[in-house]
Design a protein around this motif. Structure first.
Motif, PDB file in Angstrom:
ATOM      1  N   VAL A  47       0.826  -1.215   0.000  1.00  0.00           N
ATOM      2  CA  VAL A  47       0.000   0.000   0.000  1.00  0.00           C
ATOM      3  C   VAL A  47       0.855   1.258   0.000  1.00  0.00           C
ATOM      4  CG1 VAL A  47      -2.009  -1.158   1.000  1.00  0.00           C
ATOM      5  CG2 VAL A  47      -0.423   0.074   2.509  1.00  0.00           C
ATOM      6  N   GLU A  50       1.730   1.772  -3.589  1.00  0.00           N
ATOM      7  CA  GLU A  50       0.590   2.374  -4.292  1.00  0.00           C
ATOM      8  C   GLU A  50       0.586   3.898  -4.137  1.00  0.00           C
ATOM      9  OE1 GLU A  50      -2.619  -1.261  -3.488  1.00  0.00           O
ATOM     10  OE2 GLU A  50      -2.914   0.690  -2.536  1.00  0.00           O
ATOM     11  N   LEU A 116      -6.859  -4.804   2.345  1.00  0.00           N
ATOM     12  CA  LEU A 116      -5.994  -3.699   1.937  1.00  0.00           C
ATOM     13  C   LEU A 116      -6.607  -2.340   2.278  1.00  0.00           C
ATOM     14  CD1 LEU A 116      -4.639  -5.034  -1.470  1.00  0.00           C
ATOM     15  CD2 LEU A 116      -3.434  -4.889   0.725  1.00  0.00           C
ATOM     16  N   ARG A 120      -4.672   0.797   3.853  1.00  0.00           N
ATOM     17  CA  ARG A 120      -4.691   2.121   3.202  1.00  0.00           C
ATOM     18  C   ARG A 120      -5.173   3.211   4.154  1.00  0.00           C
ATOM     19  NH1 ARG A 120      -7.222  -1.123  -1.415  1.00  0.00           N
ATOM     20  NH2 ARG A 120      -5.421  -1.553  -2.746  1.00  0.00           N
TER      21      ARG A 120
END
Length: 139
Positions: A47, A50, A116, A120
């Protein structure tokens, strides 16, 4: 300014905080460690990637693995670390900023996306704290 982020296992929250600080605040020196060493949490690595922050080269460590550093702040990110924070014979100010534990919360979730989403959310909460440094460490 020199900050140590401390969590139980140095696998997730403290690693995220170190990564965010290095990424957003290169003027602040940051380290992370744990009361024990649990290894890097791959969902945390994912994450953060990302969000454009690569923490894959960071390693899980304890305070005994750190260099001799005069920290300005030791920031505990979980209750266990706050209760078991080692003594630092320095001017370091101990501050607690607790965040939910993604691995614990995600363990019972059915899908990868749900799991996830927890990571996040905590990632973004930690980012907000780091963006507010040093004011976010004041009482």
């Amino acid at each position: 300014m020199k900050i140590l982020y401390l969590c139980t296992g140095n696998s997730c929250r403290s690693q995220m905080a170190e990564g965010w600080t290095r990424h957003l605040r290169p003027d602040i020196e940051s380290w992370s460690a744990g009361v024990v060493r649990h290894g890097m949490n791959q969902d945390a690595v994912r994450v953060m990637q990302e969000a454009g922050v690569d923490i894959s080269a960071q390693t899980s460590k304890t305070v005994d693995d750190l260099p001799e550093v005069e920290f300005d702040y030791v920031v505990t990110l979980c209750g266990h670390a706050a209760e078991n924070c080692p003594y630092f014979p320095s001017k370091a100010r101990r501050v607690h900023r607790g965040f939910d534990d993604p691995p614990s919360l995600a363990a019972s979730l059915a899908t990868e996306e749900e799991r996830l989403a927890v990571y996040r959310r905590v990632r973004d909460e930690i980012r907000a704290m780091v963006e507010g440094l040093p004011g976010s460490l004041e009482d």
